[in-house]
Write a protein that holds these residues in place. Structure first.
Motif, PDB file in Angstrom:
ATOM      1  N   ALA A  45       0.843  -1.196   0.000  1.00  0.00           N
ATOM      2  CA  ALA A  45       0.000   0.000   0.000  1.00  0.00           C
ATOM      3  C   ALA A  45       0.879   1.248   0.000  1.00  0.00           C
ATOM      4  O   ALA A  45       1.911   1.289   0.669  1.00  0.00           O
ATOM      5  CB  ALA A  45      -0.905   0.016   1.227  1.00  0.00           C
ATOM      6  N   GLU A  46       0.450   2.251  -0.763  1.00  0.00           N
ATOM      7  CA  GLU A  46       1.163   3.530  -0.754  1.00  0.00           C
ATOM      8  C   GLU A  46       0.519   4.440   0.295  1.00  0.00           C
ATOM      9  O   GLU A  46      -0.706   4.502   0.419  1.00  0.00           O
ATOM     10  CB  GLU A  46       1.111   4.216  -2.117  1.00  0.00           C
ATOM     11  N   PHE A  69      12.134   1.775   9.104  1.00  0.00           N
ATOM     12  CA  PHE A  69      11.432   2.303   7.927  1.00  0.00           C
ATOM     13  C   PHE A  69      11.937   1.631   6.658  1.00  0.00           C
ATOM     14  O   PHE A  69      13.135   1.469   6.449  1.00  0.00           O
ATOM     15  CB  PHE A  69      11.629   3.814   7.815  1.00  0.00           C
ATOM     16  N   GLN A  70      10.975   1.244   5.815  1.00  0.00           N
ATOM     17  CA  GLN A  70      11.269   0.657   4.506  1.00  0.00           C
ATOM     18  C   GLN A  70      10.237   1.145   3.509  1.00  0.00           C
ATOM     19  O   GLN A  70       9.124   1.515   3.893  1.00  0.00           O
ATOM     20  CB  GLN A  70      11.196  -0.869   4.579  1.00  0.00           C
ATOM     21  N   ASP A  85      17.845   5.270  13.126  1.00  0.00           N
ATOM     22  CA  ASP A  85      16.466   5.137  13.611  1.00  0.00           C
ATOM     23  C   ASP A  85      15.670   6.433  13.492  1.00  0.00           C
ATOM     24  O   ASP A  85      14.519   6.493  13.923  1.00  0.00           O
ATOM     25  CB  ASP A  85      16.463   4.672  15.077  1.00  0.00           C
ATOM     26  N   ASN A  86      16.300   7.487  12.968  1.00  0.00           N
ATOM     27  CA  ASN A  86      15.623   8.760  12.758  1.00  0.00           C
ATOM     28  C   ASN A  86      15.674   9.130  11.293  1.00  0.00           C
ATOM     29  O   ASN A  86      16.512   8.634  10.546  1.00  0.00           O
ATOM     30  CB  ASN A  86      16.288   9.876  13.581  1.00  0.00           C
ATOM     31  N   CYS A  87      14.766  10.010  10.895  1.00  0.00           N
ATOM     32  CA  CYS A  87      14.751  10.505   9.526  1.00  0.00           C
ATOM     33  C   CYS A  87      14.726  12.021   9.564  1.00  0.00           C
ATOM     34  O   CYS A  87      13.981  12.623  10.341  1.00  0.00           O
ATOM     35  CB  CYS A  87      13.531   9.968   8.774  1.00  0.00           C
ATOM     36  N   ALA A 106       5.743   3.343   0.080  1.00  0.00           N
ATOM     37  CA  ALA A 106       4.906   2.155  -0.095  1.00  0.00           C
ATOM     38  C   ALA A 106       5.438   1.027   0.776  1.00  0.00           C
ATOM     39  O   ALA A 106       6.576   0.570   0.601  1.00  0.00           O
ATOM     40  CB  ALA A 106       4.884   1.736  -1.556  1.00  0.00           C
ATOM     41  N   TRP A 107       4.592   0.612   1.730  1.00  0.00           N
ATOM     42  CA  TRP A 107       4.930  -0.500   2.613  1.00  0.00           C
ATOM     43  C   TRP A 107       3.670  -0.900   3.358  1.00  0.00           C
ATOM     44  O   TRP A 107       2.731  -0.122   3.471  1.00  0.00           O
ATOM     45  CB  TRP A 107       6.018  -0.103   3.613  1.00  0.00           C
ATOM     46  N   ASP A 108       3.623  -2.093   3.854  1.00  0.00           N
ATOM     47  CA  ASP A 108       2.488  -2.544   4.649  1.00  0.00           C
ATOM     48  C   ASP A 108       3.020  -3.293   5.849  1.00  0.00           C
ATOM     49  O   ASP A 108       3.831  -4.214   5.674  1.00  0.00           O
ATOM     50  CB  ASP A 108       1.595  -3.468   3.806  1.00  0.00           C
ATOM     51  N   PRO A 109       2.655  -2.919   7.032  1.00  0.00           N
ATOM     52  CA  PRO A 109       1.714  -1.886   7.445  1.00  0.00           C
ATOM     53  C   PRO A 109       2.389  -0.512   7.427  1.00  0.00           C
ATOM     54  O   PRO A 109       3.607  -0.422   7.238  1.00  0.00           O
ATOM     55  CB  PRO A 109       1.365  -2.288   8.888  1.00  0.00           C
TER      56      PRO A 109
END
Length: 123
Positions: A45-46, A69-70, A85-87, A106-109
């Motif tokens: 899902a986006e 995050f991916q 671990d930060n963005c 785009a990733w789920d969840p």
């Protein structure tokens, strides 16, 4: 004469504290909204993410928690750059007061992100 001067100075100090309190920004003023775009990319899902600075002061060097995050979709690193671990948001540049910046992944969840750091500019 000294008494009215002291009273005037006291009023100025109180007004200064009240005004400063109205201008104070914190991480609580950075809101993150995530909504599904309706698109699917490589079976994932986006998600559209909008980060809003809800303070009248600019905030810079905004970091979001993004552990793990991916994305199967390329994310614009000028807007959202993963650093452990930060963005980092918008390469550390200022996000003016009451403005927002958006990106998609785009990733789920979906990833739950929170503001973890920022520098408040004087306003």
């Amino acid at each position: 004469m000294a008494s009215p001067v002291k009273a005037f100075v006291a009023v100025l100090l109180i007004l200064g504290l009240v005004t400063e309190g109205l201008c104070a920004c914190s991480l609580n003023d950075i809101n993150i909204g995530t909504v599904r775009s309706g698109r699917t990319i490589q079976g994932k899902a986006e998600w559209n993410v909008t980060v809003i600075n809800n303070c009248k002061c600019s905030q810079s060097k905004i970091k979001l928690t993004c552990k793990g995050f991916q994305s199967v979709e390329a994310v614009d690193e000028n807007i959202f750059l993963k650093q452990g671990d930060n963005c980092l948001l918008i390469k550390g540049d200022s996000l003016p007061g009451f403005r927002s910046v958006s990106f998609s992944y785009a990733w789920d969840p979906p990833f739950i992100m929170f503001p973890s750091d920022s520098v408040v500019k004087t306003c």
